[in-house]
Motif scaffolding. Structure first.
Motif, PDB file in Angstrom:
ATOM      1  N   LYS A 179      43.124  70.513  92.871  1.00  0.00           N
ATOM      2  CA  LYS A 179      43.375  69.950  91.537  1.00  0.00           C
ATOM      3  C   LYS A 179      44.881  69.740  91.318  1.00  0.00           C
ATOM      4  O   LYS A 179      45.303  68.687  90.834  1.00  0.00           O
ATOM      5  CB  LYS A 179      42.799  70.879  90.458  1.00  0.00           C
TER       6      LYS A 179
ATOM      7  N   ASP B 236      48.726  61.864  91.682  1.00  0.00           N
ATOM      8  CA  ASP B 236      48.445  60.874  90.640  1.00  0.00           C
ATOM      9  C   ASP B 236      49.711  60.532  89.853  1.00  0.00           C
ATOM     10  O   ASP B 236      49.972  59.349  89.576  1.00  0.00           O
ATOM     11  CB  ASP B 236      47.350  61.408  89.710  1.00  0.00           C
TER      12      ASP B 236
ATOM     13  N   TRP C 287      46.119  66.795  93.586  1.00  0.00           N
ATOM     14  CA  TRP C 287      45.752  65.476  93.069  1.00  0.00           C
ATOM     15  C   TRP C 287      46.513  65.136  91.794  1.00  0.00           C
ATOM     16  O   TRP C 287      46.849  63.971  91.565  1.00  0.00           O
ATOM     17  CB  TRP C 287      44.241  65.376  92.853  1.00  0.00           C
TER      18      TRP C 287
END
Length: 135
Positions: free
Chosen positions: A105, A112, A108
């Motif tokens: 998590k 992102d 990412w």
């Protein structure tokens, strides 16, 4: 410009370091949890922290979150290794899923943010330059 080219290079380097961390972390986990002998270089996280601090301070918080999550995963691996050495194999995976999910998590989330930054800073400028040169 030369300055912009350098920033693009550094952002590409940061992307690469984030993915190098995956391989390094997996190798470190295999060492700690299962006692496998791996030849690992330095923790890539130090390089990620340095690049973010110097070139992209807007990513500092996300890089720190990734570092904390990676350390949480290594903490699980250390505890799993201790259980393995004591012969407590039935619960060796306790906490693995949670610690690995937290790492993924955080990774990412950072990726992102970096991707959105690249789209805003570099791709829009490139499109603007191309449309201006065709007028």
């Amino acid at each position: 410009s030369n300055r912009e080219k350098k920033r693009i290079d550094k952002l590409e380097e940061l992307f690469a370091v984030v993915y190098e961390l995956d391989a390094w972390l997996n190798g470190r986990m295999l060492e700690l949890a299962y006692g496998e002998k791996k030849v690992l270089g330095a923790d890539p996280m130090a390089k990620a922290v340095a690049i973010a601090a110097i070139q992209f301070p807007q990513f500092n918080t996300k890089v720190i979150e990734l570092d904390l999550a990676a350390n949480g995963y290594l903490k699980w691996a250390t505890l799993a290794g201790q259980k393995r050495l004591k012969g407590e194999l039935s619960d060796i995976m306790d906490g693995h899923q949670e610690s690995y999910a937290a790492y993924i998590k955080a990774r990412w989330s950072l990726v992102d943010h970096m991707r959105n930054y690249a789209l805003q800073k570099f791709h829009r400028k490139a499109k603007a330059k191309m449309s201006n040169s065709t007028k």
